[in-house]
Design a protein around this motif. Structure first.
Motif, PDB file in Angstrom:
ATOM      1  N   HIS A 112       0.817  -1.217   0.000  1.00 13.30           N
ATOM      2  CA  HIS A 112       0.000   0.000   0.000  1.00 13.30           C
ATOM      3  C   HIS A 112       0.855   1.273   0.000  1.00 13.30           C
ATOM      4  CE1 HIS A 112      -3.635   2.301   1.112  1.00 13.30           C
ATOM      5  NE2 HIS A 112      -2.869   2.957   1.961  1.00 13.30           N
ATOM      6  N   HIS A 116       1.143   4.387  -2.688  1.00 15.66           N
ATOM      7  CA  HIS A 116       1.050   5.834  -2.411  1.00 15.66           C
ATOM      8  C   HIS A 116       2.228   6.569  -3.060  1.00 15.66           C
ATOM      9  CE1 HIS A 116      -2.342   6.672   0.170  1.00 15.66           C
ATOM     10  NE2 HIS A 116      -2.008   5.767   1.070  1.00 15.66           N
ATOM     11  N   GLY A 138      -2.817   7.894   7.488  1.00 19.08           N
ATOM     12  CA  GLY A 138      -3.406   7.612   8.793  1.00 19.08           C
ATOM     13  C   GLY A 138      -2.579   6.623   9.596  1.00 19.08           C
ATOM     14  N   GLY A 164      -1.553  11.489  10.120  1.00 19.92           N
ATOM     15  CA  GLY A 164      -3.009  11.440   9.960  1.00 19.92           C
ATOM     16  C   GLY A 164      -3.679  11.025  11.265  1.00 19.92           C
ATOM     17  N   ASP A 168      -6.495  12.948  13.365  1.00 24.20           N
ATOM     18  CA  ASP A 168      -7.751  12.308  13.776  1.00 24.20           C
ATOM     19  C   ASP A 168      -7.957  12.408  15.288  1.00 24.20           C
ATOM     20  OD1 ASP A 168      -8.191  11.646  11.130  1.00 24.20           O
ATOM     21  OD2 ASP A 168      -7.371   9.629  11.304  1.00 24.20           O
ATOM     22  N   GLY A 181      -8.640  14.925   9.598  1.00 30.31           N
ATOM     23  CA  GLY A 181      -7.800  15.804   8.782  1.00 30.31           C
ATOM     24  C   GLY A 181      -8.586  16.878   8.043  1.00 30.31           C
ATOM     25  N   GLU A 185      -8.642  20.944   8.777  1.00 29.92           N
ATOM     26  CA  GLU A 185      -8.271  21.890   7.721  1.00 29.92           C
ATOM     27  C   GLU A 185      -9.382  22.933   7.525  1.00 29.92           C
ATOM     28  OE1 GLU A 185      -7.459  20.232   3.806  1.00 29.92           O
ATOM     29  OE2 GLU A 185      -6.564  22.126   3.171  1.00 29.92           O
ATOM     30  N   GLY A 270      -2.829  10.330   2.615  1.00 33.17           N
ATOM     31  CA  GLY A 270      -4.022  11.150   2.847  1.00 33.17           C
ATOM     32  C   GLY A 270      -3.748  12.579   3.302  1.00 33.17           C
ATOM     33  N   ASN A 274      -3.940  17.981   2.166  1.00 32.47           N
ATOM     34  CA  ASN A 274      -4.123  19.233   2.915  1.00 32.47           C
ATOM     35  C   ASN A 274      -3.484  20.425   2.183  1.00 32.47           C
ATOM     36  OD1 ASN A 274      -3.233  21.320   4.929  1.00 32.47           O
ATOM     37  ND2 ASN A 274      -4.440  20.008   6.277  1.00 32.47           N
ATOM     38  N   THR A 299      -5.556  10.385  -0.734  1.00 31.73           N
ATOM     39  CA  THR A 299      -6.236   9.415   0.121  1.00 31.73           C
ATOM     40  C   THR A 299      -6.335   8.092  -0.652  1.00 31.73           C
ATOM     41  OG1 THR A 299      -8.244  10.493  -0.648  1.00 31.73           O
ATOM     42  CG2 THR A 299      -7.549  11.021   1.566  1.00 31.73           C
ATOM     43  N   ASP A 300      -6.672   7.018   0.065  1.00 32.56           N
ATOM     44  CA  ASP A 300      -6.638   5.683  -0.551  1.00 32.56           C
ATOM     45  C   ASP A 300      -7.525   5.600  -1.789  1.00 32.56           C
ATOM     46  OD1 ASP A 300      -4.973   5.085   1.482  1.00 32.56           O
ATOM     47  OD2 ASP A 300      -6.431   3.938   2.652  1.00 32.56           O
TER      48      ASP A 300
END
Ligand code: KG4
Ligand code: ZN
Length: 333
Positions: A112, A116, A138, A164, A168, A181, A185, A270, A274, A299-300
């Motif tokens: 994963h 990214h 995250g 992340g 959160d 997040g 923002e 993710g 921002n 993000t995913d």
């Protein structure tokens, strides 16, 4: 070469088809479960797994129909096999393997975090190896020297909370929704980033590791002390927190760019969606070539898995069984 990518490592069900020859995403679909998990203040793994199951096939069908593609047009299937939540990972892996068997296509499990990173190769022009990569999501905060596909040296990482995760948790302390997040923002836009003097964790040290739990604890004590938690207070804390995070990230990246003698920085995950953080990088890192994926590819998403799959499927040992690796470090690739 056309690759179907399937992402189910957490609470996003993402699918996409990538055309490697043209270097474009032909079609993509995403379903986010965020509102389901919001009432619990974070992702509930069992609910996340259950929700991927009814969504996956319809999303794949919609994506293929939208691009007027059939299974015959595909050269392979890529799925996220880790790191991530065990149950959600299993749903994507099981479906990818079933389709692989049914359609007679090769199937490959993708890291994963590598996805990214590699999604940035969709940019025009793309970054050229070697480059520095900051992955802020995250579950991770990683500073990586990428010298080629699959050649990643971890220069620094978080010693406690991921960025992340800190967003959160701070959002939760402030009574904001999950995921925190985007909420922080939004609130920060009405606040003053200089209203609270929050710590810039580990920025005085030369090493490239991060730590965000002290920053979160500093917010906890401010919230505890505050009698009237009104919108102004929430906005000012959000802005000050976001500012402390962005200064820390910029400073660490600057140090890494200088010490590694690199001039390109790729930011993904993710938190890279921002805008305030993106602007801070653009403002502070003069002369550095900066690469950010489109916010929806930070993000995913399925596109990043399809892109990574296109590099992994050629020459890969074909998988004959479902493989998931909930804890799979980039350094083990
Ligand atoms: O990459 P991602 O979708 O999933 C993981 O691999 O973890 O990242 C999710 C994280 C969440 O913690 C979420 O709050 C954060 O990214 N995030 C943001 C923003 N959008 C998502 N953080 C700060 N600002 C945002 N705009
Ligand atoms: Zn992610």
């Amino acid at each position: 070469m056309k690759i179907l990518g399937i992402e189910t490592s957490c609470d996003e069900t993402g699918v996409a088809v990538y055309d490697k020859k043209e270097n474009i995403i032909l079609t993509e679909q995403i379903f986010t479960q965020a509102s389901k998990h919001a009432e619990y203040g974070g992702v509930v793994p069992e609910l996340a797994s259950r929700d991927h199951i009814p969504k996956l096939l319809p999303l794949i069908t919609m994506a293929l129909n939208e691009a007027k593609l059939s299974s015959k047009d595909l050269d392979g299937i890529a799925y996220t096999s880790g790191p991530g939540l065990r149950g959600p990972l299993l749903t994507g892996a099981a479906l990818a393997h079933s389709l692989g068997l049914g359609w007679n296509k090769p199937c490959v499990g993708i890291n994963h975090m590598e996805a990214h990173l590699l999604v940035n190769l969709l940019e025009r022009p793309p970054p050229i190896f070697p480059f520095l990569t900051l992955l802020i999501s995250g579950g991770h905060c990683l500073l990586i020297k990428a010298t080629d596909i699959g050649k990643y040296e971890i220069l620094g990482q978080t010693r406690d909370d991921a960025v992340g995760e800190a967003f959160d948790k701070v959002a939760k302390l402030l009574g904001l929704n999950y995921p925190g997040g985007p909420e922080i923002e939004k609130m920060a836009k009405q606040g003053n980033p200089l209203s609270f003097d929050l710590p810039r964790p580990m920025t005085k040290k030369d090493n490239l590791d991060f730590s965000f739990s002290g920053l979160k604890t500093a917010v906890y004590y401010l919230v505890k002390k505050q009698k009237n938690i009104n919108t102004e207070f929430i906005a000012n804390i959000s802005a000050s927190f976001q500012n402390a995070v962005s200064e820390t990230l910029v400073k660490k990246c600057n140090t890494a760019l200088l010490t590694q003698n690199l001039s390109q920085l790729v930011v993904g995950g993710g938190v890279a969606a921002n805008q305030y953080i993106r602007d801070a990088f653009r403002r502070e890192l003069n002369g550095v070539d900066l690469f950010f994926p489109k916010p929806e590819r930070c993000t995913d998403n399925g596109a990043m898995v399809a892109v990574a799959g296109s590099y992994r499927i050629q020459g890969a040992e074909l998988e004959t069984s479902i493989k998931i690796r909930p804890r799979w470090s980039l350094s083990e690739i």
